[in-house]
Design a protein around this motif. Structure first.
Motif, short mmCIF file in Angstrom:
data_model
loop_
_atom_site.label_atom_id
_atom_site.label_comp_id
_atom_site.label_asym_id
_atom_site.label_seq_id
_atom_site.Cartn_x
_atom_site.Cartn_y
_atom_site.Cartn_z
N UNK A 177 -15.22 32.86 -3.43
CA UNK A 177 -14.17 33.84 -3.69
C UNK A 177 -13.15 33.80 -2.55
N UNK A 178 -13.64 33.67 -1.33
CA UNK A 178 -12.74 33.64 -0.18
C UNK A 178 -11.97 32.33 -0.08
N UNK A 179 -12.58 31.23 -0.51
CA UNK A 179 -11.92 29.94 -0.36
C UNK A 179 -12.29 29.04 -1.55
N UNK A 180 -11.61 29.22 -2.70
CA UNK A 180 -12.00 28.49 -3.91
C UNK A 180 -11.39 27.09 -4.03
N UNK A 181 -10.40 26.76 -3.21
CA UNK A 181 -9.66 25.51 -3.39
C UNK A 181 -10.46 24.30 -2.91
N UNK A 182 -10.12 23.17 -3.50
CA UNK A 182 -10.71 21.90 -3.08
C UNK A 182 -10.27 21.60 -1.66
N UNK A 183 -11.20 21.26 -0.77
CA UNK A 183 -10.80 20.95 0.61
C UNK A 183 -9.85 19.75 0.64
#
Length: 208
Positions: A177-183
């Motif tokens: 939820x805090x960091x859903x994006x692909x690295x």
């Protein structure tokens, strides 16, 4: 009585006794294996199945934590964040979804009662919702941790049963939820140019 017969009986009795002791000694391994299998079967039967669905049929996956939420949608073999269309962290979302699709509890709460507040489930701390391609929804609500910190209380949104599941599920949910994006893919460093070695000067050969 014939002493030879008596001695023969004693010898047979001794041999039988040695065989019984030996068999008992070397039968420890199989006995322990059987006991271990029985224990494993008992432990497995004490882990209630919460969900069982085909994760490959999920088209939308929603995660909620307090006032924050993220929704990802499946597009082909990838997951994208619904709001922005940006690539989602595929490996992490897939891992969480696979675990949810075959989720088992460490135990069920017996005599749970109807007061959900004691489990933090009157207003769930976290929620995961998987929607299949036929519209079927599976919703898992997560509450507080157990008093002795052995797991997290959880329940299906459409059922009264309360379970305890491993804390890792809630931890991974909140992280996504805090960091859903692909690295971002690391940018490869440019090759280091090594200066070419200066050619060795030819040493003149002295005249004889």
């Amino acid at each position: 009585m014939n002493y030879r017969v008596t001695i023969g009986f004693l010898a047979v009795a001794i041999v039988l006794g040695v065989l019984v002791i030996g068999l008992d000694k070397f039968n420890i391994g199989p006995t322990q294996a059987a006991q271990a299998n029985a224990t494993a079967t008992t432990t497995a039967s004490q882990q209630p199945q919460i969900f069982s669905f085909d994760d490959s049929k999920v088209t939308t996956f929603e995660l909620h934590q307090a006032d924050k939420s993220v929704q990802v949608q499946k597009q082909g073999d990838t997951w994208v964040i619904a709001d922005s269309g940006a690539p989602a962290n595929k490996s992490s979302f897939t891992s969480l979804l696979v675990r949810m699709a075959q989720l088992k509890a460490t135990r069920a709460v017996t005599d749970a009662g109807t007061d959900l507040s004691q489990y933090g489930l009157d207003s769930p701390k976290d929620t995961a919702i998987a929607t299949l391609d036929d519209g079927t929804k599976y919703e898992l609500d997560l509450g507080s941790k157990t008093p002795v910190q052995t797991g997290t209380y959880a329940k299906k949104a459409d059922a009264a049963e309360i379970y305890v599941i491993a804390d890792q599920f809630a931890t991974d949910l909140e992280r996504l939820v805090a960091n859903p994006a692909e690295p971002p893919t690391p940018t490869p460093l440019p090759p280091t140019n090594t200066p070419a070695a200066a050619p060795e000067s030819a040493t003149p050969t002295p005249n004889p």
